[in-house]
Write an enzyme that holds these catalytic residues in place. Structure first.
Site, PDB file in Angstrom:
ATOM      1  N   ASP A 506       7.754 -10.643  96.133  1.00 32.58           N
ATOM      2  CA  ASP A 506       6.809 -11.745  95.952  1.00 32.58           C
ATOM      3  C   ASP A 506       5.424 -11.344  96.454  1.00 32.58           C
ATOM      4  O   ASP A 506       5.276 -10.386  97.236  1.00 32.58           O
ATOM      5  CB  ASP A 506       7.339 -12.948  96.751  1.00 32.58           C
ATOM      6  CG  ASP A 506       6.869 -14.286  96.200  1.00 32.58           C
ATOM      7  OD1 ASP A 506       5.940 -14.306  95.388  1.00 32.58           O
ATOM      8  OD2 ASP A 506       7.435 -15.317  96.628  1.00 32.58           O
ATOM      9  N   ASP A 576       6.457 -20.837  88.853  1.00 30.27           N
ATOM     10  CA  ASP A 576       7.167 -21.732  89.764  1.00 30.27           C
ATOM     11  C   ASP A 576       7.473 -23.059  89.087  1.00 30.27           C
ATOM     12  O   ASP A 576       8.224 -23.876  89.623  1.00 30.27           O
ATOM     13  CB  ASP A 576       6.329 -21.985  91.029  1.00 30.27           C
ATOM     14  CG  ASP A 576       6.531 -20.873  92.049  1.00 30.27           C
ATOM     15  OD1 ASP A 576       7.498 -20.111  91.912  1.00 30.27           O
ATOM     16  OD2 ASP A 576       5.707 -20.767  92.973  1.00 30.27           O
TER      17      ASP A 576
HETATM   18  C1  DGJ Z   1       6.649 -18.156  95.547  1.00 29.60           C
HETATM   19  C2  DGJ Z   1       7.708 -17.885  94.542  1.00 29.60           C
HETATM   20  O1  DGJ Z   1       7.214 -18.045  93.265  1.00 29.60           O
HETATM   21  C3  DGJ Z   1       8.887 -18.812  94.798  1.00 29.60           C
HETATM   22  O2  DGJ Z   1       9.866 -18.619  93.831  1.00 29.60           O
HETATM   23  C4  DGJ Z   1       9.420 -18.555  96.171  1.00 29.60           C
HETATM   24  O3  DGJ Z   1       9.975 -17.272  96.246  1.00 29.60           O
HETATM   25  C5  DGJ Z   1       8.316 -18.719  97.197  1.00 29.60           C
HETATM   26  N1  DGJ Z   1       7.174 -17.965  96.887  1.00 29.60           N
HETATM   27  C6  DGJ Z   1       8.819 -18.337  98.565  1.00 29.60           C
HETATM   28  O4  DGJ Z   1       7.828 -18.369  99.493  1.00 29.60           O
END
Ligand code: DGJ
Length: 757
Positions: A506, A576
């Site tokens: 990430d 997301d």
């Molecule tokens: C952003 C990601 O897009 C989410 O899926 C998740 O992993 C969060 N970060 C965790 O902090």
């Protein structure tokens, strides 16, 4: 294989041969290069003057001499290569790699700041070389050499033309690489700069590609957005002046994607011309279309020159990333399918390249930071019983991280939450017959971390300036090998401690106060690019040392869905926003140039955490099935009814994923134009089967069924519908369509067609 030809030509217009100030003639003849892909021709010429001219890019011409298109002796405002009209020539001739400062006032591809403070350049042809296959791209740094992500090809799949240009005054040599693929309408370009002079200079701009189109009758397509709204398609006609998209955030970004296309005004999914440009890069990029005084278009793409500089010492080189140019004479749909094929075959690597990915369950939307070993095992137990194949432990398992405000950089298991230790948890999950995956954010450092206490100087920063926090974190200085080595070392310890088979990498903030404590003042502006090279270096090490681990990229949702990342991770978290209806646009936009089989897509709980919408569980599954497929919910807490649907969804995904991964996608609906329904179909390459999905956004009273025309089938083939049990010709299904009845907002259906003749 003869995809590239080079012809020496002596033309009657050589009377216009331009001479340099010293009256030196560069060559007696011009050299015409012709690149021929499956249905595409690209032609360029090294003129007698040494200028590298663009001749043609478009539908395959099957003619090795398109030099008649060059208008070298037309009047009054078209180019003449002679001394008297040099300015006119420079400002209007189509060029391959135009320089700044010598009369071409359109967007340049390259600029220097040399030891005398000069920025003008005059690159002229020196030589060329044609080779089979495609060379890899690399950047040598002080302490390592980084492989730059790029498409790859075997010797019998592609040919590469390397053209060397030189600026005599500074000694700058530019090698332009063009690779044409035999079976695809794709041409890639990249540039390598070498300082063959005696003094260092700063490269202030280096585009990877330029195409001078002969008209401005195009629409400009870009993929824009924001967090939870990534890659929304925008399309507008070109107009005089410059229209551009870029990133200045240090990553490819939510806001603009490093992809654009120029398409004819009449282009839709099925007809018209489309010229796609995708940059294989994950940092600051720049793409611009400029309509000139003569109603022509100059398109350039490359690393963003904003705040960029790279010092090139004598004998050192700089490699600019690759631009992937795809041409289609059959609409935007064909352009997308070529990108999908190219990226699936020639960019994505690793063990999962051609494999179905494990169906995962990720605990992020299920628990956020509030989980422990027992909770994860509970989820895994239920999930495994339903047929889910992998548990992914998301953010919150390390340091003392109970929220997003701490511990990044402290990649040690938080025993308070992961009671019993990581190995115990992974073993328990494995015992259930499931794989185990883990989340990292390796580029970041929390101010509240052991790492920050020990190495505050490791954050990207400018001394004397307050450091901007974003999500309460800073960015690590990945230009420093010691920083990369340290973080990678911690990751390895975790990976070696248990049977981990998947990583979600990430990246949750963009760069600010871009300065490094390790670079000298004169090299600080290199940091943007050095950072990206550092990320590539660690990803390269990770994927080489742990080839069995499936790597999924992610950046606060889909801020790093780019071709650079696809080189390391065969799948990328798309957004997301997991709402099935929002995903119609996001996935449609992403599929414009990226293969759907690389899109991270999950079924999540409702009301959806981002938009608050409630959609049927079946529609969430049907929409996620296009991508890698998985679940992002607390399977122990969803309704019995939803839970009971999971085995059926998994069976459906397993059945259709091979077709989706290898077949051709035809977009049928367009939610950007009509937001009441959407549909798409994946058709096998041999046209033997197809899977069609329809999604109704809003129910419509008293209109009856919708008639939807399918695409991509063999018109002469006969197909059996899984819905009706009836057999119809491909021609009927495509020309006349099928009647689709669905009831209720957000409802959907999937119909499978297989050959019955
Ligand atoms: C952003 C990601 O897009 C989410 O899926 C998740 O992993 C969060 N970060 C965790 O902090």
């Amino acid at each position: 294989m003869n995809l590239i030809t080079a012809k020496k030509l002596k033309k009657e217009y050589s009377q216009y041969r331009w001479q340099t100030n010293s009256n030196e003639i560069f060559t007696e003849e011009m050299t015409l290069f012709t690149l021929t892909g499956k249905d595409v021709t690209y032609s360029l010429a090294a003129l007698e003057s040494g200028h590298l001219a663009h001749v043609y890019y478009g539908k395959r011409a099957d003619d090795e001499d398109l030099s008649y298109l060059m208008r070298l002796n037309e009047n009054p405002y078209t180019p003449k290569v002679n001394k008297r009209d040099m300015g006119t020539f420079m400002d209007s001739a189509p060029f391959e790699y135009p320089c700044h400062g010598i009369g071409d006032y359109r967007e340049p591809t390259i600029m220097l700041m040399d030891s005398e403070g000069m920025s003008a350049l005059d690159l002229r042809f020196v030589s060329y070389e044609i080779t089979d296959g495609k060379p890899i791209l690399e950047q040598a740094l002080e302490d390592c050499t980084v492989r730059i992500p790029a498409t790859f090809a075997e010797k019998d799949e592609a040919q590469t033309l390397a053209i060397t240009l030189k600026d005599n005054r500074t000694g700058l040599t530019a090698v332009l690489y063009y690779t044409v693929f035999a079976e695809l309408d794709a041409i890639t370009r990249s540039v390598r700069l070498i300082n063959n002079g005696t003094k260092a200079f700063d490269v202030r701009r280096v585009m990877s590609a330029c195409v001078d189109f002969d008209s401005c009758d195009y629409d400009f397509i870009t993929l824009n957005g924001s967090w939870a709204r990534e890659r929304i398609i925008e399309r507008s006609p070109l107009h005089h002046g410059k229209q551009s998209v870029d990133s200045v955030k240090g990553e490819s970004s939510h806001q603009n994607n490093p992809f654009t296309a120029l398409v004819s005004h009449n282009a839709n999914e099925d007809i018209g011309e489309a010229f796609g440009f995708g940059l294989v890069y994950s940092g600051n990029f720049f793409a611009q279309a400029e309509v000139t005084q003569h109603k022509k278009t100059r398109f350039v793409m490359g690393i963003n020159h904003f705040d960029f500089s790279w010092t090139l010492e004598p004998q050192k080189s700089f490699t600019a990333p690759e631009v992937v140019m795809v041409y289609s004479s059959e609409g935007i749909g064909k352009m997308s399918r070529t990108y999908h094929d190219l990226y699936r075959r020639h960019l994505i690597r690793g063990e999962y390249k051609d494999k179905r990915r494990p169906i995962l369950i990720n605990n992020w939307e299920a628990t956020y930071f509030n989980f422990n070993t027992e909770k994860l095992i509970d989820i895994a137990k239920q999930a495994s019983a339903l047929g889910i194949e992998m548990l992914v432990m998301d953010d919150g398992w390390f340091g003392h991280r109970d929220s997003d405000n701490s511990s990044l950089g402290d990649w040690f298991v938080c025993e308070k939450k992961i009671n019993g230790g990581l190995k115990y948890l992974v073993d328990e999950v494995n015992k259930l017959g499931m794989k185990f995956g883990i989340w990292f954010e390796p580029e970041m450092i929390s101010p509240d971390s052991e790492l920050y206490k020990a190495h505050p100087d490791w954050a990207i920063q400018i001394n004397g300036m307050p450091l901007t926090q974003s999500r309460e974190q800073y960015v690590l200085d990945y230009s420093r090998k010691e920083v990369r080595d340290y973080i990678y070392g911690l990751m390895c310890k975790i990976l070696d401690s248990a049977n981990i088979e998947y990583i979600k990498w990430d990246m949750n903030r963009q760069l600010t106060e871009v300065g490094s404590n390790a670079l000298p003042a004169g090299r600080q502006r290199e940091l943007w690019h050095r950072y990206v090279l550092g990320v590539y270096d660690v990803m390269d090490r990770l994927t080489s040392d742990y080839p069995h681990i499936l790597l999924e990229n992610c950046s606060g949702g889909g801020a790093r869905f780019d071709a650079g990342m696809l080189f390391y991770s065969p799948q990328i978290w798309t957004s997301d926003d997991t709402d099935a209806i929002e995903r119609l646009k996001i996935q449609h936009g992403t599929s414009i140039c990226y293969p759907p089989s690389a899109m991270g897509a999950h079924v999540s709980d409702c009301p959806n955490h981002t938009v608050g919408r409630t959609t049927p569980f079946s529609t969430r599954g049907n929409v996620a099935m296009v991508g890698t497929f998985g679940y992002e919910l607390d399977v122990t807490r969803i309704s019995e009814q939803d839970r009971n649907e999971i085995p059926g969804q998994i069976e459906q995904f397993k059945k259709y994923n091979p077709l989706i991964r290898t077949g051709d996608q035809y977009r049928i609906g367009n939610v950007f134009e009509d937001n009441t329904w959407d549909a798409w179909i994946f058709v096998a390459k041999d046209k033997s089967e197809a899977v069609f999905t329809f999604v109704q956004v809003l129910g419509r009273p008293n209109y009856g069924s919708r008639r939807i025309k399918l695409k991509g089938l063999d018109p002469n083939g006969k197909y059996l519908s899984s819905e009706t049990g009836e057999i119809h010709t491909g021609a009927a299904l495509m020309n006349c369509g099928i009647n689709i009845t669905v009831h209720g907002d957000f409802s959907s259906k999937v119909i499978y067609f297989n050959r019955a003749d």
